[in-house]
Write a protein that holds these residues in place. Structure first.
Motif, PDB file in Angstrom:
ATOM      1  N   PRO A  17      47.728  42.923  43.456  1.00 21.36           N
ATOM      2  CA  PRO A  17      46.655  42.946  43.193  1.00 21.36           C
ATOM      3  C   PRO A  17      45.604  43.786  43.985  1.00 21.36           C
ATOM      4  N   ALA A  18      45.643  43.514  45.437  1.00 22.51           N
ATOM      5  CA  ALA A  18      44.890  43.932  46.557  1.00 22.51           C
ATOM      6  C   ALA A  18      44.966  45.650  46.064  1.00 22.51           C
ATOM      7  N   ALA A  19      45.956  46.118  46.012  1.00 25.99           N
ATOM      8  CA  ALA A  19      45.807  47.713  45.784  1.00 25.99           C
ATOM      9  C   ALA A  19      45.099  48.239  44.678  1.00 25.99           C
ATOM     10  N   TRP A  20      45.084  47.424  43.642  1.00 23.07           N
ATOM     11  CA  TRP A  20      44.249  47.825  42.430  1.00 23.07           C
ATOM     12  C   TRP A  20      42.713  47.474  42.952  1.00 23.07           C
ATOM     13  N   ARG A  21      42.462  46.736  43.416  1.00 21.19           N
ATOM     14  CA  ARG A  21      41.070  46.276  44.077  1.00 21.19           C
ATOM     15  C   ARG A  21      40.470  47.531  45.104  1.00 21.19           C
TER      16      ARG A  21
END
Length: 208
Positions: free
Chosen positions: A182-186
């Motif tokens: 999820p951090a990459a999408w953020r």
């Protein structure tokens, strides 16, 4: 017109078109995100490609001169484009702040449906004055330099647009493993928000 002149004009148009379209912008950021999500990619790619081809044809056909002769059209486009881009920046910033990528993003994308994605794609394309500058004004000016071969130049630009959007829309899925967290999408959404905000502010200030 000789075949060699036509070929050279086509290659020049392809190179010129790619040099303009590859730059990171609102439209490319949206195509990239949809490609990573694998949601309605065909709708996005086809819409962007057809729109670009139409804008190139308008530019080579002389629409750039009309835009230059009627400044109010440019001002109206800047105001509308700024409002839309700033609103989209806010949505991207909210996604970045809240997180929720992966399965949640896929579900949200599917729930939107192709018509909603089509509307967003059309808005990001036709409400962005930078698109008119690149594909109408500059395309027309550059094509005129090739005289009788200007439509070959336009054909090269059109091929470049189709190639780029297809590569970005479908090829970006190869990067999906990098977005398993999820951090990459953020980070991606934060970058998209920054791009949209910068473009929206530049348009708003240009309209003043």
């Amino acid at each position: 017109m000789s075949s060699s002149a036509a070929l050279l004009a086509t290659i020049a148009g392809l190179t010129f078109g790619l040099s303009l379209i590859v730059a990171i912008g609102a439209q490319n950021a949206f195509v990239l995100r949809q490609g990573l999500l694998r949601q309605h990619r065909t709708v996005v790619v086809v819409t962007c490609a057809i729109s670009d081809v139409a804008l190139i044809a308008l530019g080579v056909g002389g629409a750039g001169a009309l835009l230059a002769a009627v400044p109010v059209l440019g001002t109206a486009a800047r105001i509308g484009g700024a409002a839309f881009l700033l609103a989209y920046a806010a949505l991207a910033a909210r996604r970045a702040w809240r997180g929720g990528a992966g399965a949640a993003d896929n579900a949200a994308g599917a729930a939107r449906g192709p018509l909603a994605v089509l509307a967003t794609t059309l808005a990001l394309t036709w409400l962005n004055p930078h698109v008119y500058l690149d594909t109408v004004v500059l395309a027309g000016t550059a094509a005129d330099a090739h005289g009788d071969a200007r439509w070959c130049f336009a054909g090269g630009m059109a091929c470049g647009s189709v190639l780029w959007f297809a590569t970005l829309g479908y090829g970006s899925s190869a990067l999906r493993p990098l977005f398993a967290r999820p951090a990459a999408w953020r980070l991606l959404d934060a970058g998209i928000a920054a791009i949209m905000l910068a473009l929206g502010l530049s348009l708003a200030l240009g309209a003043v």
